[in-house]
Design an enzyme around this catalytic site. Structure first.
Site, PDB file in Angstrom:
ATOM      1  N   THR A 154       0.912  -0.937  -0.012  1.00  0.00           N
ATOM      2  CA  THR A 154       0.196  -0.089  -0.025  1.00  0.00           C
ATOM      3  C   THR A 154       0.774   1.270   0.176  1.00  0.00           C
ATOM      4  O   THR A 154       2.051   1.248   0.571  1.00  0.00           O
ATOM      5  CB  THR A 154      -0.776  -0.012   1.178  1.00  0.00           C
ATOM      6  OG1 THR A 154      -1.655   1.186   1.313  1.00  0.00           O
ATOM      7  CG2 THR A 154      -0.069  -0.170   2.433  1.00  0.00           C
ATOM      8  N   ASP A 155       0.369   2.238  -0.540  1.00  0.00           N
ATOM      9  CA  ASP A 155       0.864   3.688  -0.613  1.00  0.00           C
ATOM     10  C   ASP A 155       0.944   4.310   1.025  1.00  0.00           C
ATOM     11  O   ASP A 155       1.730   5.102   1.389  1.00  0.00           O
ATOM     12  CB  ASP A 155       0.217   4.582  -1.439  1.00  0.00           C
ATOM     13  CG  ASP A 155      -1.005   5.057  -1.063  1.00  0.00           C
ATOM     14  OD1 ASP A 155      -1.689   4.372  -0.239  1.00  0.00           O
ATOM     15  OD2 ASP A 155      -1.603   5.981  -1.877  1.00  0.00           O
ATOM     16  N   GLU A 156       0.274   3.602   1.783  1.00  0.00           N
ATOM     17  CA  GLU A 156       0.305   4.130   3.356  1.00  0.00           C
ATOM     18  C   GLU A 156       1.434   4.149   4.053  1.00  0.00           C
ATOM     19  O   GLU A 156       1.868   4.596   5.162  1.00  0.00           O
ATOM     20  CB  GLU A 156      -0.924   3.517   3.987  1.00  0.00           C
ATOM     21  CG  GLU A 156      -2.307   3.938   3.401  1.00  0.00           C
ATOM     22  CD  GLU A 156      -3.605   3.469   4.117  1.00  0.00           C
ATOM     23  OE1 GLU A 156      -3.498   3.550   5.303  1.00  0.00           O
ATOM     24  OE2 GLU A 156      -4.585   3.191   3.044  1.00  0.00           O
ATOM     25  N   TYR A 179      -1.744  -0.432  10.945  1.00  0.00           N
ATOM     26  CA  TYR A 179      -1.965  -0.901   9.520  1.00  0.00           C
ATOM     27  C   TYR A 179      -0.588  -0.762   8.738  1.00  0.00           C
ATOM     28  O   TYR A 179      -0.175  -1.517   8.165  1.00  0.00           O
ATOM     29  CB  TYR A 179      -3.311  -0.629   8.965  1.00  0.00           C
ATOM     30  CG  TYR A 179      -3.297  -0.978   7.432  1.00  0.00           C
ATOM     31  CD1 TYR A 179      -3.209  -2.365   6.909  1.00  0.00           C
ATOM     32  CD2 TYR A 179      -3.296   0.118   6.414  1.00  0.00           C
ATOM     33  CE1 TYR A 179      -3.383  -2.571   5.745  1.00  0.00           C
ATOM     34  CE2 TYR A 179      -3.380  -0.393   5.027  1.00  0.00           C
ATOM     35  CZ  TYR A 179      -3.227  -1.540   4.851  1.00  0.00           C
ATOM     36  OH  TYR A 179      -3.169  -2.089   3.274  1.00  0.00           O
ATOM     37  N   LYS A 183       2.309  -2.975   7.291  1.00  0.00           N
ATOM     38  CA  LYS A 183       2.869  -3.408   5.791  1.00  0.00           C
ATOM     39  C   LYS A 183       4.174  -2.950   5.470  1.00  0.00           C
ATOM     40  O   LYS A 183       4.763  -3.384   4.551  1.00  0.00           O
ATOM     41  CB  LYS A 183       1.804  -2.363   5.033  1.00  0.00           C
ATOM     42  CG  LYS A 183       0.278  -3.153   4.938  1.00  0.00           C
ATOM     43  CD  LYS A 183       0.213  -4.510   4.490  1.00  0.00           C
ATOM     44  CE  LYS A 183       0.086  -4.511   2.894  1.00  0.00           C
ATOM     45  NZ  LYS A 183      -0.046  -6.091   2.642  1.00  0.00           N
TER      46      LYS A 183
HETATM   47  P1  NAD Z   1      -9.374  -7.580   2.304  1.00  0.00           P
HETATM   48  O1  NAD Z   1      -9.205  -7.287   3.501  1.00  0.00           O
HETATM   49  O2  NAD Z   1     -10.760  -7.343   1.383  1.00  0.00           O
HETATM   50  O3  NAD Z   1      -9.141  -9.085   2.056  1.00  0.00           O
HETATM   51  C1  NAD Z   1      -7.753  -9.672   2.596  1.00  0.00           C
HETATM   52  C2  NAD Z   1      -8.005 -11.228   2.379  1.00  0.00           C
HETATM   53  O4  NAD Z   1      -7.106 -12.020   3.140  1.00  0.00           O
HETATM   54  C3  NAD Z   1      -9.383 -11.768   3.003  1.00  0.00           C
HETATM   55  O5  NAD Z   1      -9.813 -12.582   1.913  1.00  0.00           O
HETATM   56  C4  NAD Z   1      -8.925 -12.473   4.165  1.00  0.00           C
HETATM   57  O6  NAD Z   1      -9.608 -13.574   4.639  1.00  0.00           O
HETATM   58  C5  NAD Z   1      -7.599 -12.874   3.828  1.00  0.00           C
HETATM   59  N1  NAD Z   1      -6.615 -13.134   5.026  1.00  0.00           N
HETATM   60  C6  NAD Z   1      -6.671 -12.415   6.040  1.00  0.00           C
HETATM   61  N2  NAD Z   1      -5.625 -12.808   6.901  1.00  0.00           N
HETATM   62  C7  NAD Z   1      -5.197 -14.174   6.548  1.00  0.00           C
HETATM   63  C8  NAD Z   1      -4.389 -15.088   7.094  1.00  0.00           C
HETATM   64  N3  NAD Z   1      -3.752 -14.905   8.198  1.00  0.00           N
HETATM   65  N4  NAD Z   1      -4.109 -15.908   6.214  1.00  0.00           N
HETATM   66  C9  NAD Z   1      -4.750 -16.256   4.781  1.00  0.00           C
HETATM   67  N5  NAD Z   1      -5.421 -15.279   4.423  1.00  0.00           N
HETATM   68  C10 NAD Z   1      -5.931 -14.237   5.259  1.00  0.00           C
HETATM   69  O7  NAD Z   1      -8.203  -6.861   1.509  1.00  0.00           O
HETATM   70  P2  NAD Z   1      -7.965  -6.050   0.164  1.00  0.00           P
HETATM   71  O8  NAD Z   1      -8.646  -4.710   0.521  1.00  0.00           O
HETATM   72  O9  NAD Z   1      -8.247  -6.740  -0.886  1.00  0.00           O
HETATM   73  O10 NAD Z   1      -6.543  -5.792   0.208  1.00  0.00           O
HETATM   74  C11 NAD Z   1      -5.528  -6.748  -0.347  1.00  0.00           C
HETATM   75  C12 NAD Z   1      -4.158  -6.580  -0.296  1.00  0.00           C
HETATM   76  O11 NAD Z   1      -4.039  -5.344  -0.841  1.00  0.00           O
HETATM   77  C13 NAD Z   1      -3.559  -6.170   1.161  1.00  0.00           C
HETATM   78  O12 NAD Z   1      -2.432  -6.943   1.216  1.00  0.00           O
HETATM   79  C14 NAD Z   1      -3.798  -4.553   1.216  1.00  0.00           C
HETATM   80  O13 NAD Z   1      -2.807  -4.180   2.317  1.00  0.00           O
HETATM   81  C15 NAD Z   1      -3.351  -4.401  -0.047  1.00  0.00           C
HETATM   82  N6  NAD Z   1      -3.868  -3.074  -0.488  1.00  0.00           N
HETATM   83  C16 NAD Z   1      -5.102  -2.810  -0.361  1.00  0.00           C
HETATM   84  C17 NAD Z   1      -5.640  -1.356  -0.763  1.00  0.00           C
HETATM   85  C18 NAD Z   1      -7.264  -1.029  -0.799  1.00  0.00           C
HETATM   86  O14 NAD Z   1      -7.661  -0.013  -1.090  1.00  0.00           O
HETATM   87  N7  NAD Z   1      -8.044  -2.085  -0.379  1.00  0.00           N
HETATM   88  C19 NAD Z   1      -4.845  -0.556  -1.495  1.00  0.00           C
HETATM   89  C20 NAD Z   1      -3.589  -0.974  -1.562  1.00  0.00           C
HETATM   90  C21 NAD Z   1      -2.976  -2.160  -1.288  1.00  0.00           C
HETATM   91  P1  TYD Z   2     -10.980   4.014   4.330  1.00  0.00           P
HETATM   92  O1  TYD Z   2     -11.945   3.573   3.212  1.00  0.00           O
HETATM   93  O2  TYD Z   2     -11.076   3.399   5.640  1.00  0.00           O
HETATM   94  O3  TYD Z   2      -9.405   3.607   3.545  1.00  0.00           O
HETATM   95  P2  TYD Z   2      -7.985   4.342   4.351  1.00  0.00           P
HETATM   96  O4  TYD Z   2      -8.035   4.770   5.708  1.00  0.00           O
HETATM   97  O5  TYD Z   2      -7.394   2.983   3.908  1.00  0.00           O
HETATM   98  O6  TYD Z   2      -7.794   5.396   3.215  1.00  0.00           O
HETATM   99  O7  TYD Z   2     -11.056   5.495   4.608  1.00  0.00           O
HETATM  100  C1  TYD Z   2     -11.132   6.293   3.236  1.00  0.00           C
HETATM  101  C2  TYD Z   2     -10.984   7.728   4.018  1.00  0.00           C
HETATM  102  O8  TYD Z   2     -12.329   8.024   4.340  1.00  0.00           O
HETATM  103  C3  TYD Z   2     -10.145   7.979   5.136  1.00  0.00           C
HETATM  104  O9  TYD Z   2      -9.486   9.293   5.129  1.00  0.00           O
HETATM  105  C4  TYD Z   2     -10.981   7.814   6.309  1.00  0.00           C
HETATM  106  C5  TYD Z   2     -12.495   8.218   5.689  1.00  0.00           C
HETATM  107  N1  TYD Z   2     -13.579   7.743   6.331  1.00  0.00           N
HETATM  108  C6  TYD Z   2     -14.645   8.376   7.067  1.00  0.00           C
HETATM  109  O10 TYD Z   2     -14.562   9.606   7.102  1.00  0.00           O
HETATM  110  N2  TYD Z   2     -15.777   7.627   7.477  1.00  0.00           N
HETATM  111  C7  TYD Z   2     -15.730   6.279   7.561  1.00  0.00           C
HETATM  112  O11 TYD Z   2     -16.778   5.844   7.853  1.00  0.00           O
HETATM  113  C8  TYD Z   2     -14.959   5.580   6.776  1.00  0.00           C
HETATM  114  C9  TYD Z   2     -14.734   4.196   7.055  1.00  0.00           C
HETATM  115  C10 TYD Z   2     -13.752   6.370   6.447  1.00  0.00           C
END
Ligand code: NAD
Ligand code: TYD
Length: 376
Positions: A154-156, A179, A183
């Site tokens: 992630t970019d975070e 988080y 990461k």
């Molecule tokens: P998500 O929470 O929707 O899915 C995570 C998956 O991992 C789930 O299916 C869960 O069951 C599985 N999991 C969790 N713990 C586990 C374990 N111990 N063993 C096996 N499986 C396990 O997450 P997402 O939003 O799809 O993100 C996927 C990846 O991409 C993550 O690594 C996240 O850090 C990264 N990412 C997410 C975003 C975003 O905007 N969602 C952006 C950049 C990077």
């Molecule tokens: P989120 O979808 O949780 O992603 P991330 O925290 O990884 O960026 O949140 C996106 C943005 O929205 C973040 O600045 C937090 C804000 N947010 C709210 O204001 N209310 C909410 O209920 C949630 C879930 C997020």
């Protein structure tokens, strides 16, 4: 008939499966494939590469939902394994039994608010789980160079940006939430395994994703669901925080491209140059929802409720994706306007999916579909 014959001679059946596996060009282990982004990556890889064996390892935590993959689960190159990335013995069995040539690692705890409440779970899966996977891959692959360990990050990890600045691949890590700290730690371990043991690896750091199958705890799907049911929309702080949003299938395409064309040992930033202040995005979402639901203009915005800010809330994220565009020719396929419309339409057309997630009914799907057959 053929199926009945195979069922009666289970040994032949098993041999046929083994033969089929041996003929696979590559066997890829995708972790976290039942989650939001993982399910898009699995679908893309299974459909685009019928000569690859795709093994989806997922623990099925609250965020894992096999209903996300209903449409491809019958395909013969797709295999699901229920399990934990912290379980080294299981990982070793998977690598040996399925002769894994590549890993695309997405499994993680992914929600910042949950990491504030329970950081240990994030250390366990994101750090210890990643190191377990690295260890097994390193030991199984030994000195092989025709393999890849790809960590989806992630970019975070770069922290919070001031106005006008961007995240580059060279930006120093400065994670601010439990988080992002977990990461960042897992990224460091991936690089350490590359440097110390020569493990061929890739890392990508992506901005916020949105699209179908996102668990309705994240901003966009949560707010769509709340508007639909006329519930309050909890905006953290003043809603002035900025996020850089990317259509999830564009992320999946970038992952495919990086996995196949990326240079081992490199990092790629992925983002759509699409920054939005939360409150501005929420207003656009509200207007679109009013229109799509045939409600009076302003009715969704009336649900906006300012609540206490998230602890340590990062102010701004913004990715510079030039390297990925220049070196691998990637570009986003949709405008945000188009992506947001598709996302809202998907959630409105799939209210049953949302309801099953909210009631917990989605958790029965694994049992019904797979029983314990794959739970080895
Ligand atoms: P998500 O929470 O929707 O899915 C995570 C998956 O991992 C789930 O299916 C869960 O069951 C599985 N999991 C969790 N713990 C586990 C374990 N111990 N063993 C096996 N499986 C396990 O997450 P997402 O939003 O799809 O993100 C996927 C990846 O991409 C993550 O690594 C996240 O850090 C990264 N990412 C997410 C975003 C975003 O905007 N969602 C952006 C950049 C990077
Ligand atoms: P989120 O979808 O949780 O992603 P991330 O925290 O990884 O960026 O949140 C996106 C943005 O929205 C973040 O600045 C937090 C804000 N947010 C709210 O204001 N209310 C909410 O209920 C949630 C879930 C997020």
């Amino acid at each position: 008939m053929i199926i009945v014959g195979y069922l009666l001679h289970i040994d032949v059946y098993l041999l046929a499966i083994k033969d089929m596996m041996n003929k696979m060009e590559k066997n890829i282990l995708i972790t976290g494939g039942a989650g939001f982004i993982g399910s898009h990556v699995v679908r893309r890889m299974v459909k685009s590469y019928p000569t690859y064996g795709i093994y989806n390892l997922d623990k099925l935590t609250y965020a894992g939902n096999l209903e996300n993959l209903k449409d491809i689960e019958h395909l013969s190159n797709y295999h699901f394994i229920k399990g934990d990335i912290c379980d080294g013995e299981l990982l070793q069995q998977i690598f040996e039994r399925h002769q894994i040539d590549g890993v695309i690692h997405l499994a993680a705890e992914s929600h910042v608010d949950r990491s504030i409440l329970n950081p240990m779970e994030f250390v366990r899966t994101n750090v210890i789980g990643t190191v377990s996977l690295l260890n097994v891959a390193k030991n199984y692959w030994k000195e092989r160079q025709d393999v890849l360990f790809y960590h989806v990050s992630t970019d975070e990890v770069y922290g919070s940006l001031a106005e006008g600045a961007y995240f580059y691949e060279t930006t120093p890590y400065d994670p601010q939430s439990p988080y992002s700290a977990s990461k960042a730690s897992s990224d460091h371990f991936v690089r350490a395994y590359g440097n110390t043991y020569g493990l061929p690896y890739l890392i990508s750091n992506c901005s916020n994703n949105y699209g179908p199958y996102q668990f309705p705890e994240k901003l966009i799907p949560l707010f769509i669901a709340n508007i639909l049911h006329e519930k309050p929309l909890p905006v953290y702080g003043k809603g002035e925080n900025i996020r850089d949003w990317l259509w999830v299938e564009d992320h999946a395409e970038a992952i495919d491209l990086i996995f196949h064309k990326g240079k081992a040992g490199e990092t790629y930033n992925i983002g759509g140059r699409n920054e939005w202040r939360n409150i501005d995005l929420i207003h656009v979402l509200c207007e679109k929802m009013d229109h799509k639901l045939g409600r009076k203009p302003g009715s969704s915005a009336a649900l906006i409720t300012y609540v206490k800010d998230r602890a340590g809330h990062d102010m701004r994220y913004a990715i510079d994706p030039s390297k990925l565009q220049r070196e691998l020719g990637w570009k986003p396929s949709l405008t945000f306007e188009e992506g947001l419309d598709l996302t809202i339409d998907w959630y409105l057309a799939n209210q049953d999916w949302v309801k099953r997630v909210q009631t917990g009914a989605y958790r029965d799907y694994y049992q019904l579909q797979y029983g314990e057959r794959f739970n080895s």
